[in-house]
Design a protein around this motif. Structure first.
Motif, mmCIF file in Angstrom:
data_model
loop_
_atom_site.group_PDB
_atom_site.id
_atom_site.type_symbol
_atom_site.label_atom_id
_atom_site.label_comp_id
_atom_site.label_asym_id
_atom_site.label_seq_id
_atom_site.Cartn_x
_atom_site.Cartn_y
_atom_site.Cartn_z
ATOM 1 N N GLY A 99 50.178 20.055 -54.767
ATOM 2 C CA GLY A 99 49.284 20.098 -53.181
ATOM 3 C C GLY A 99 50.688 18.914 -52.441
ATOM 4 O O GLY A 99 51.339 18.372 -52.722
ATOM 5 N N LEU A 100 50.651 19.698 -51.080
ATOM 6 C CA LEU A 100 51.434 18.841 -49.833
ATOM 7 C C LEU A 100 50.280 18.213 -48.448
ATOM 8 O O LEU A 100 49.510 18.714 -47.789
ATOM 9 C CB LEU A 100 52.455 19.864 -49.064
ATOM 10 C CG LEU A 100 53.870 19.993 -49.630
ATOM 11 C CD1 LEU A 100 54.235 20.696 -48.786
ATOM 12 C CD2 LEU A 100 54.217 18.506 -50.000
ATOM 13 N N THR A 118 41.430 26.978 -46.504
ATOM 14 C CA THR A 118 40.361 27.179 -46.656
ATOM 15 C C THR A 118 40.193 26.495 -45.419
ATOM 16 O O THR A 118 38.970 25.981 -45.518
ATOM 17 C CB THR A 118 40.220 26.153 -47.747
ATOM 18 O OG1 THR A 118 40.725 24.764 -48.150
ATOM 19 C CG2 THR A 118 40.729 27.158 -48.985
ATOM 20 N N SER A 119 40.859 25.801 -44.212
ATOM 21 C CA SER A 119 40.152 25.005 -43.773
ATOM 22 C C SER A 119 39.234 25.326 -42.874
ATOM 23 O O SER A 119 38.834 24.398 -41.677
ATOM 24 C CB SER A 119 41.762 24.703 -43.415
ATOM 25 O OG SER A 119 42.338 25.577 -41.940
ATOM 26 N N SER A 148 40.145 18.316 -50.350
ATOM 27 C CA SER A 148 39.468 18.452 -51.987
ATOM 28 C C SER A 148 40.059 19.643 -52.679
ATOM 29 O O SER A 148 39.644 19.769 -53.719
ATOM 30 C CB SER A 148 38.332 19.241 -51.714
ATOM 31 O OG SER A 148 37.857 19.968 -50.844
ATOM 32 N N THR A 149 40.636 20.382 -51.662
ATOM 33 C CA THR A 149 41.502 21.530 -51.887
ATOM 34 C C THR A 149 42.750 21.091 -53.251
ATOM 35 O O THR A 149 42.987 21.933 -54.068
ATOM 36 C CB THR A 149 42.013 22.173 -50.538
ATOM 37 O OG1 THR A 149 42.594 21.483 -50.016
ATOM 38 C CG2 THR A 149 41.118 23.367 -49.957
ATOM 39 N N VAL A 150 43.342 19.946 -53.186
ATOM 40 C CA VAL A 150 44.599 19.657 -53.934
ATOM 41 C C VAL A 150 44.649 18.876 -54.755
ATOM 42 O O VAL A 150 45.139 18.312 -55.578
ATOM 43 C CB VAL A 150 46.058 19.546 -52.658
ATOM 44 C CG1 VAL A 150 46.127 20.493 -51.833
ATOM 45 C CG2 VAL A 150 45.590 17.753 -52.463
ATOM 46 N N GLN A 151 42.490 18.568 -55.355
ATOM 47 C CA GLN A 151 42.698 16.985 -55.844
ATOM 48 C C GLN A 151 42.995 17.421 -57.406
ATOM 49 O O GLN A 151 43.242 16.971 -58.187
ATOM 50 C CB GLN A 151 41.150 17.160 -56.063
ATOM 51 C CG GLN A 151 40.427 15.885 -56.789
ATOM 52 C CD GLN A 151 38.630 16.543 -56.800
ATOM 53 O OE1 GLN A 151 38.233 16.854 -55.522
ATOM 54 N NE2 GLN A 151 38.169 15.339 -56.940
ATOM 55 N N LYS A 152 43.055 19.073 -58.035
ATOM 56 C CA LYS A 152 43.506 18.906 -59.325
ATOM 57 C C LYS A 152 45.077 20.263 -59.305
ATOM 58 O O LYS A 152 45.169 19.880 -60.407
ATOM 59 C CB LYS A 152 42.374 20.275 -59.477
ATOM 60 C CG LYS A 152 41.072 19.871 -59.678
ATOM 61 C CD LYS A 152 39.734 20.800 -60.167
ATOM 62 C CE LYS A 152 38.751 19.961 -60.281
ATOM 63 N NZ LYS A 152 37.028 21.119 -59.819
ATOM 64 N N THR A 181 35.604 10.782 -47.178
ATOM 65 C CA THR A 181 34.810 11.588 -48.320
ATOM 66 C C THR A 181 33.699 10.094 -47.048
ATOM 67 O O THR A 181 32.524 10.595 -47.844
ATOM 68 C CB THR A 181 35.255 11.145 -49.548
ATOM 69 O OG1 THR A 181 35.836 9.880 -49.513
ATOM 70 C CG2 THR A 181 35.787 11.711 -50.595
ATOM 71 N N GLY A 182 34.365 9.520 -46.762
ATOM 72 C CA GLY A 182 33.521 8.496 -45.802
ATOM 73 C C GLY A 182 32.905 8.427 -44.672
ATOM 74 O O GLY A 182 32.157 8.179 -43.711
ATOM 75 N N GLY A 183 33.236 9.483 -44.017
ATOM 76 C CA GLY A 183 32.990 10.437 -42.778
ATOM 77 C C GLY A 183 33.634 9.795 -42.074
ATOM 78 O O GLY A 183 35.040 10.858 -42.471
ATOM 79 N N PHE A 184 33.734 9.718 -40.778
ATOM 80 C CA PHE A 184 34.805 10.272 -39.665
ATOM 81 C C PHE A 184 35.873 8.973 -39.298
ATOM 82 O O PHE A 184 35.430 7.672 -40.169
ATOM 83 C CB PHE A 184 34.384 9.847 -38.312
ATOM 84 C CG PHE A 184 33.373 11.418 -37.686
ATOM 85 C CD1 PHE A 184 33.421 12.612 -37.885
ATOM 86 C CD2 PHE A 184 31.776 11.146 -37.845
ATOM 87 C CE1 PHE A 184 32.934 13.879 -38.212
ATOM 88 C CE2 PHE A 184 31.095 12.315 -37.528
ATOM 89 C CZ PHE A 184 31.619 13.602 -38.120
#
Length: 241
Positions: free
Chosen positions: A30-31, A164-165, A196-200, A236-239
């Motif tokens: 993931g980049l 997926t953006s 979230s798309t590169v987490q794994k 994950t925590g907002g803006f």
């Protein structure tokens, strides 16, 4: 393998200077990084939409600058953020990836891309015309057609650029599942703003100002509490503050 790569769009304003970056065969990388860190430029250089000023990019030890562009691109499947569809039928848009593809090949690729169900519900099914640039389909549907195309091409190297953006959460769920199928057995580079798309991924590489700032697994990078952890916490925590 990117070796001592120098690249600039404007003379004397390099995006990359002595940039080094390696992806192993079969690895999923993931980049990530802020806008302008050079993520999409890596794709452009690899596909030779733009050539490097200095240094070299090697695939299996071969310099991509010395390979015909057609031969290079035949070995790479590319799914961009905004996939280009032609004003032809869905069948032709998927079949474009592989000369001589049969209807059965196209349907199998669509099934793997989670596209078969929505295609089957269209009035003319696979013979539905998609409109100029695919305007008759939603963003998620266009993206799944592009994934089906990549499934059909089945090349050893896979590039996903922000794929997926622009999707809602439900579409992203379907497409993430399709990507997991698509990535099996392939050397994969995934560019993402949405972390979230590169987490794994096997490895996440964080770019900053044209250099590799950090790299490691999702968990390892969170523990380092650096640039990646900062991006993750903001998402994950907002803006962003």
């Amino acid at each position: 393998n990117f070796k001592n790569v120098v690249f600039e769009y404007v003379a004397d304003y390099p995006v990359f200077t002595n940039f080094n970056f390696t992806v192993n065969a079969g690895e999923k990388v993931g980049l990530v990084g802020h806008s302008g860190s050079g993520k999409s430029t890596i794709v452009k250089m690899l596909l030779r939409f733009s050539d490097v000023k200095d240094g070299e990019i090697l695939i299996d030890g071969q310099n991509v600058a010395k390979i015909k562009q057609e031969d290079l691109r035949s070995q790479i499947s590319y799914v961009p953020q905004d996939p280009i569809l032609f004003h032809r039928t869905i069948k032709e848009n998927i079949g474009y990836a592989k000369v001589g593809a049969t209807d059965a090949d196209i349907i199998l690729a669509a099934e793997k891309a989670h596209a078969h169900d929505f295609i089957s519900k269209l009035p003319f099914g696979y013979d539905t015309l998609v409109g100029e640039r695919g305007v008759k389909l939603s963003g998620g549907e266009r993206q799944r057609i592009a994934i089906a195309r990549a499934m059909l091409k089945d090349s050893p190297v896979l590039l996903l650029d922000e794929a997926t953006s622009s999707l809602d959460s439900m579409s992203e769920h379907y497409i993430q599942s399709a990507f997991n199928e698509l990535m099996k057995g392939k050397t994969t580079i995934v560019i993402a703003h949405r972390l979230s798309t590169v987490q794994k991924m096997d490895r996440i590489v964080v770019l900053d100002k044209g250099q590799v700032a950090e790299q490691g697994t999702h968990q390892k990078l969170l523990e380092q509490n650096g640039l990646y952890a900062n991006l993750w916490n903001h998402q994950t925590g907002g803006f962003l503050q």
